[in-house]
Design a protein around this motif. Structure first.
Motif, PDB file in Angstrom:
ATOM      1  N   UNK A 155       0.996  -1.079  -0.145  1.00 32.82           N
ATOM      2  CA  UNK A 155       0.039   0.064   0.050  1.00 32.82           C
ATOM      3  C   UNK A 155       1.008   1.254  -0.095  1.00 32.82           C
ATOM      4  N   UNK A 156       1.985   1.315   0.921  1.00 37.59           N
ATOM      5  CA  UNK A 156       2.927   2.272   0.914  1.00 37.59           C
ATOM      6  C   UNK A 156       3.560   2.718  -0.621  1.00 37.59           C
ATOM      7  N   UNK A 186       0.177   2.057   8.737  1.00 39.56           N
ATOM      8  CA  UNK A 186       1.490   1.829   8.332  1.00 39.56           C
ATOM      9  C   UNK A 186       2.192   3.638   8.403  1.00 39.56           C
ATOM     10  N   UNK A 187       1.231   4.622   8.520  1.00 39.08           N
ATOM     11  CA  UNK A 187       1.508   5.999   8.802  1.00 39.08           C
ATOM     12  C   UNK A 187       1.904   6.084  10.223  1.00 39.08           C
ATOM     13  N   UNK A 194       2.020  12.526   6.313  1.00 40.83           N
ATOM     14  CA  UNK A 194       1.914  12.950   4.983  1.00 40.83           C
ATOM     15  C   UNK A 194       2.510  11.884   3.962  1.00 40.83           C
ATOM     16  N   UNK A 195       1.924  11.975   2.719  1.00 41.15           N
ATOM     17  CA  UNK A 195       2.411  11.087   1.856  1.00 41.15           C
ATOM     18  C   UNK A 195       3.979  11.567   1.248  1.00 41.15           C
ATOM     19  N   UNK A 219       6.341  14.509  -5.852  1.00 39.84           N
ATOM     20  CA  UNK A 219       6.203  14.347  -4.288  1.00 39.84           C
ATOM     21  C   UNK A 219       7.324  15.340  -3.793  1.00 39.84           C
ATOM     22  N   UNK A 220       8.491  14.916  -4.013  1.00 43.58           N
ATOM     23  CA  UNK A 220       9.733  15.480  -3.157  1.00 43.58           C
ATOM     24  C   UNK A 220      10.080  16.657  -3.854  1.00 43.58           C
ATOM     25  N   UNK A 221       9.130  17.383  -4.959  1.00 40.76           N
ATOM     26  CA  UNK A 221       9.521  18.678  -5.451  1.00 40.76           C
ATOM     27  C   UNK A 221      10.775  18.525  -6.334  1.00 40.76           C
TER      28      UNK A 221
END
Length: 221
Positions: A155-156, A186-187, A194-195, A219-221
């Motif tokens: 899922x992650x 899992x978080x 946050x993802x 996501x990581x910019x």
């Protein structure tokens, strides 16, 4: 005769493996796939002895493919071939059901040795990885991802690729509510909220290759 399928999104990598393997009298290439989804269909159709699988592919990851092959009790043995040689990463893949682990810097002799060993039912780890695993065990080192179940890790991996809970549920045959529960669990285990934080943590621990993962880059910019 050892039947092998090649599952990697880079055609040049598949070509290199094919050139090495097809020269061997005891090895037969019976198919290739550029995605894990195609690879899973190929494994079901051809029932090969060995699948050489890349970890970081568009769509389903090599971890998800390995988990599904193991969960379906298919006879095919998985050998992971990746650029990642961090000992914590192969530990997760071995836990998911892979029998072999090679880095893409391996020699042709090592590739052939791995295919033959795994085809006989024995585990094969690249020497450098095996040493790291042994040292990590002795030192008591671990990854926060060791606390996740295979399904939570699955899922992650899908979350950091930007997939919605409903999409994840459809692909894993789970209800969105169940997927949401996995996400929350899992978080909490990883202590992220946050993802984006999840993607960053996965990158640090070698589970996300942002150089070949567009969503990870976003996501990581």
């Amino acid at each position: 005769m050892i039947k092998v399928v090649l599952i990697d999104d880079h055609e040049l990598v598949r070509t290199g493996f094919r050139m090495i393997l097809q020269q061997q009298p005891d090895i037969q290439i019976c198919g290739e796939a550029g995605t894990a989804e195609e690879g899973l269909r190929l494994i079901r159709a051809k029932t090969p002895d060995i699948a050489l699988v890349d970890v970081h592919m568009p769509g389903m990851s090599g971890i998800e493919l390995t988990e599904r092959v193991s969960r379906s009790k298919l006879a095919t043995h998985i050998i992971i071939v990746t650029v990642v040689d961090d000992a914590r990463f192969p530990k997760r893949l071995l836990d998911a059901g892979a029998l072999g682990y090679l880095t893409k810097g391996c020699t042709s002799e090592e590739l052939l040795d791995a295919v033959r060993q795994v085809a006989s039912g024995r585990r094969y780890l690249a020497p450098a990885v095996a040493q790291q695993l042994a040292l990590a065990t002795l030192d008591g080192e671990g990854s926060p991802f060791d606390a996740l179940s295979s399904r939570e890790l699955e899922v992650a991996m899908m979350l950091v690729r930007g997939k919605a809970l409903t999409t994840i549920g459809e692909q894993l045959n789970l209800s969105p509510k169940t997927v949401s529960t996995y996400k929350q669990r899992l978080m909490e285990k990883l202590q992220v909220d946050h993802v984006i934080s999840l993607a960053h943590l996965m990158t640090i621990h070698g589970l996300l290759d942002t150089h070949n993962n567009q969503v990870g880059n976003n996501l990581l910019g």
